[in-house]
Design an enzyme around this catalytic site. Structure first.
Site, PDB file in Angstrom:
ATOM      1  N   ASP A   1       1.053 -21.666  37.391  1.00 20.50           N
ATOM      2  CA  ASP A   1       1.429 -21.291  35.948  1.00 20.50           C
ATOM      3  C   ASP A   1       0.584 -19.966  35.571  1.00 20.50           C
ATOM      4  OD1 ASP A   1      -1.018 -22.392  35.360  1.00 20.50           O
ATOM      5  OD2 ASP A   1      -0.048 -24.237  34.639  1.00 20.50           O
TER       6      ASP A   1
ATOM      7  N   HIS B   1      -0.516 -23.581  45.900  1.00 23.15           N
ATOM      8  CA  HIS B   1       1.012 -23.913  45.811  1.00 23.15           C
ATOM      9  C   HIS B   1       1.860 -22.398  45.496  1.00 23.15           C
ATOM     10  CE1 HIS B   1       0.179 -28.356  45.742  1.00 23.15           C
ATOM     11  NE2 HIS B   1       0.061 -27.716  47.040  1.00 23.15           N
TER      12      HIS B   1
ATOM     13  N   GLY C   1      -7.396 -33.264  36.486  1.00 24.37           N
ATOM     14  CA  GLY C   1      -6.017 -33.336  36.335  1.00 24.37           C
ATOM     15  C   GLY C   1      -5.209 -33.383  37.497  1.00 24.37           C
ATOM     16  N   THR C   2      -5.563 -33.960  38.686  1.00 25.11           N
ATOM     17  CA  THR C   2      -4.806 -34.058  39.805  1.00 25.11           C
ATOM     18  C   THR C   2      -4.508 -35.712  40.137  1.00 25.11           C
ATOM     19  OG1 THR C   2      -4.297 -33.354  41.994  1.00 25.11           O
ATOM     20  CG2 THR C   2      -6.705 -33.550  41.453  1.00 25.11           C
ATOM     21  N   SER C   3      -3.361 -36.086  40.450  1.00 20.22           N
ATOM     22  CA  SER C   3      -3.249 -37.421  40.842  1.00 20.22           C
ATOM     23  C   SER C   3      -3.639 -37.688  42.132  1.00 20.22           C
ATOM     24  CB  SER C   3      -1.619 -37.947  40.686  1.00 20.22           C
ATOM     25  OG  SER C   3      -1.063 -37.086  41.643  1.00 20.22           O
TER      26      SER C   3
ATOM     27  N   CYS D   1      15.889 -18.142  31.252  1.00 18.81           N
ATOM     28  CA  CYS D   1      16.153 -19.442  30.681  1.00 18.81           C
ATOM     29  C   CYS D   1      17.404 -19.292  29.757  1.00 18.81           C
ATOM     30  CB  CYS D   1      15.048 -20.489  30.289  1.00 18.81           C
ATOM     31  SG  CYS D   1      14.024 -20.596  31.482  1.00 18.81           S
TER      32      CYS D   1
ATOM     33  N   GLN E   1      -3.592 -26.237  42.149  1.00 14.75           N
ATOM     34  CA  GLN E   1      -2.280 -26.355  42.547  1.00 14.75           C
ATOM     35  C   GLN E   1      -1.098 -25.885  41.621  1.00 14.75           C
ATOM     36  OE1 GLN E   1      -2.284 -30.765  44.350  1.00 14.75           O
ATOM     37  NE2 GLN E   1      -3.766 -30.727  42.617  1.00 14.75           N
ATOM     38  N   ASN E   2      -1.596 -25.608  40.651  1.00 12.02           N
ATOM     39  CA  ASN E   2      -0.767 -25.047  39.638  1.00 12.02           C
ATOM     40  C   ASN E   2       0.037 -23.650  39.849  1.00 12.02           C
ATOM     41  OD1 ASN E   2      -1.238 -27.315  38.525  1.00 12.02           O
ATOM     42  ND2 ASN E   2      -2.765 -26.841  36.747  1.00 12.02           N
TER      43      ASN E   2
HETATM   44  P1  NAD Z   1       0.332 -35.086  39.032  1.00 17.65           P
HETATM   45  O1  NAD Z   1       1.462 -34.790  37.834  1.00 17.65           O
HETATM   46  O2  NAD Z   1       0.745 -35.697  40.182  1.00 17.65           O
HETATM   47  O3  NAD Z   1      -0.742 -35.622  38.086  1.00 17.65           O
HETATM   48  C1  NAD Z   1      -1.303 -35.024  36.833  1.00 17.65           C
HETATM   49  C2  NAD Z   1      -2.525 -35.847  36.578  1.00 17.65           C
HETATM   50  O4  NAD Z   1      -3.045 -35.267  35.524  1.00 17.65           O
HETATM   51  C3  NAD Z   1      -2.787 -37.120  36.554  1.00 17.65           C
HETATM   52  O5  NAD Z   1      -3.823 -37.774  37.289  1.00 17.65           O
HETATM   53  C4  NAD Z   1      -2.875 -37.318  35.094  1.00 17.65           C
HETATM   54  O6  NAD Z   1      -3.873 -38.852  34.868  1.00 17.65           O
HETATM   55  C5  NAD Z   1      -3.639 -36.062  34.802  1.00 17.65           C
HETATM   56  N1  NAD Z   1      -3.672 -35.675  33.251  1.00 17.65           N
HETATM   57  C6  NAD Z   1      -2.711 -36.040  32.329  1.00 17.65           C
HETATM   58  N2  NAD Z   1      -2.957 -35.135  31.294  1.00 17.65           N
HETATM   59  C7  NAD Z   1      -4.099 -34.872  31.514  1.00 17.65           C
HETATM   60  C8  NAD Z   1      -5.193 -34.103  30.506  1.00 17.65           C
HETATM   61  N3  NAD Z   1      -4.757 -33.798  29.458  1.00 17.65           N
HETATM   62  N4  NAD Z   1      -6.241 -33.753  31.057  1.00 17.65           N
HETATM   63  C9  NAD Z   1      -6.747 -33.995  32.221  1.00 17.65           C
HETATM   64  N5  NAD Z   1      -5.803 -34.600  33.303  1.00 17.65           N
HETATM   65  C10 NAD Z   1      -4.538 -35.171  32.845  1.00 17.65           C
HETATM   66  O7  NAD Z   1       0.032 -33.501  39.193  1.00 17.65           O
HETATM   67  P2  NAD Z   1      -0.635 -32.895  40.566  1.00 17.65           P
HETATM   68  O8  NAD Z   1      -1.520 -33.747  41.163  1.00 17.65           O
HETATM   69  O9  NAD Z   1      -1.210 -31.455  40.208  1.00 17.65           O
HETATM   70  O10 NAD Z   1       0.600 -32.706  41.438  1.00 17.65           O
HETATM   71  C11 NAD Z   1       1.746 -32.063  41.197  1.00 17.65           C
HETATM   72  C12 NAD Z   1       2.376 -30.963  42.033  1.00 17.65           C
HETATM   73  O11 NAD Z   1       3.103 -30.291  41.207  1.00 17.65           O
HETATM   74  C13 NAD Z   1       1.102 -29.868  42.096  1.00 17.65           C
HETATM   75  O12 NAD Z   1       1.145 -29.591  43.603  1.00 17.65           O
HETATM   76  C14 NAD Z   1       1.724 -28.610  41.213  1.00 17.65           C
HETATM   77  O13 NAD Z   1       1.559 -27.567  42.153  1.00 17.65           O
HETATM   78  C15 NAD Z   1       2.850 -28.891  40.737  1.00 17.65           C
HETATM   79  N6  NAD Z   1       2.814 -28.907  39.126  1.00 17.65           N
HETATM   80  C16 NAD Z   1       2.231 -27.561  38.575  1.00 17.65           C
HETATM   81  C17 NAD Z   1       2.391 -27.557  37.277  1.00 17.65           C
HETATM   82  C18 NAD Z   1       1.880 -26.214  36.779  1.00 17.65           C
HETATM   83  O14 NAD Z   1       1.913 -25.298  37.078  1.00 17.65           O
HETATM   84  N7  NAD Z   1       1.226 -26.381  35.372  1.00 17.65           N
HETATM   85  C19 NAD Z   1       2.904 -28.411  36.646  1.00 17.65           C
HETATM   86  C20 NAD Z   1       3.463 -29.615  36.999  1.00 17.65           C
HETATM   87  C21 NAD Z   1       3.350 -29.825  38.372  1.00 17.65           C
END
Ligand code: NAD
Length: 268
Positions: free
Chosen positions: A103, A118, A209-211, A144, A100-101
């Site tokens: 990055d 995504h 690492g997804t909620s 930025c 879903q990331n």
């Molecule tokens: P979320 O923010 O809803 O949930 C993050 C999850 O990661 C939580 O369950 C948390 O407990 C867990 N977490 C925190 N630290 C961790 C670690 N060190 N190791 C493993 N798990 C850990 O994220 P989501 O469910 O991915 O939904 C957010 C949406 O936002 C996604 O659709 C994504 O596309 C986007 N997003 C992307 C990025 C990125 O590209 N890096 C960053 C933030 C959000």
């Protein structure tokens, strides 16, 4: 951990489904944890294209702050031990990553089959879906820096538009912007259709690492489970039903899991 390692070892087709948590240890904040993004920027405004347009017109400095907070950590990030452990699994098994990331850290760590459902912050597309350009991490950092300078003077909206024109703007009659999926938009295709198919065909789904609060992506674990796959979840706050939970950060748990699964010669 021993059971999860045995499941991994006996699997032939492994699907890995990742969210923001896998990149938390690369310095990219998640959206929903304490201090997460949506506590600072209301999602009903900042996660929708219509809301972003409204903020741009009324408060360009606030939108500049939002863009910098989203883009800068991603532009500066490098893969974490969790990303590298996932890439390392390819030496042992068929692995597909669905993320879903936005990055691109899985690809940078060496994963070769990554479905970005995504989208990606690095691809620029027109509103009609035409691919226009790729931007680099350095170009994003430069954007930025320009944004910060632009917000110190008068005529903020004009200066804002000039500062972001590498990634957002008008080309002829059409708007261009990073190819990322905002709330209410359709997931990237064919990636989403292929990801659902992967979920029905894998023997093991590893969720990291997804909620599980973002739909329809959050359906994948149920699709895999219903099709007979084993499901493992790695997260400090596990939330996937039907999963074997390994509680902890991805950077600690995944390297240990891969070592436990594959450090012994494969008996099969
Ligand atoms: P979320 O923010 O809803 O949930 C993050 C999850 O990661 C939580 O369950 C948390 O407990 C867990 N977490 C925190 N630290 C961790 C670690 N060190 N190791 C493993 N798990 C850990 O994220 P989501 O469910 O991915 O939904 C957010 C949406 O936002 C996604 O659709 C994504 O596309 C986007 N997003 C992307 C990025 C990125 O590209 N890096 C960053 C933030 C959000």
């Amino acid at each position: 951990m021993r059971l999860a390692a045995a499941w991994l070892r006996s699997a032939r087709r492994i699907l890995i489904f990742t969210g923001a948590g896998i990149s938390a240890e690369s310095g990219i904040p998640t959206f929903r944890d304490g201090g997460g993004f949506w506590n600072r920027f209301a999602p009903e405004e900042f996660a929708k294209y219509s809301g972003l347009k409204r903020v741009a017109l009324r408060e360009p400095a606030r939108l500049a702050e939002f863009i910098s907070c989203l883009v800068e950590p991603i532009a500066k990030a490098t893969p974490s031990p969790g990303h590298r452990a996932i890439a390392d699994m390819e030496r042992h098994r068929d692995v597909t990553v669905v993320t879903q990331n936005i990055d691109e850290l899985h690809q940078e760590a060496g994963s070769t089959l990554v479905r970005e459902i995504h989208g990606s912050l690095f691809d620029i597309r027109s509103s009609t879906g035409r691919f226009l350009a790729r931007v680099t991490r350095e170009e994003l950092l430069d954007t930025c820096a320009k944004l910060r300078r632009a917000m110190t003077g008068p005529m903020k909206l004009v200066r804002f538009m000039l500062a972001v024109r590498r990634i957002v703007g008008l080309s002829g009659m059409s708007l261009y912007r990073p190819d990322i999926v905002l709330f209410g938009e359709r997931l990237r295709e064919p990636e989403w259709t292929l990801a659902r198919k992967d979920a029905t065909q894998c023997d093991l789904l590893l969720v990291v690492g997804t909620s599980g609060m973002v739909w329809p992506a959050a359906e994948l674990p149920d699709i895999a489970h219903d099709a007979g796959a084993k499901v493992i979840e790695v997260d400090p706050s596990p939330g996937v039903t039907h999963a074997l939970h390994l509680q902890g950060g991805a950077g600690e748990v995944l390297p240990a899991l891969v070592a436990a699964a594959f450090s012994m010669p494969d008996a099969s």
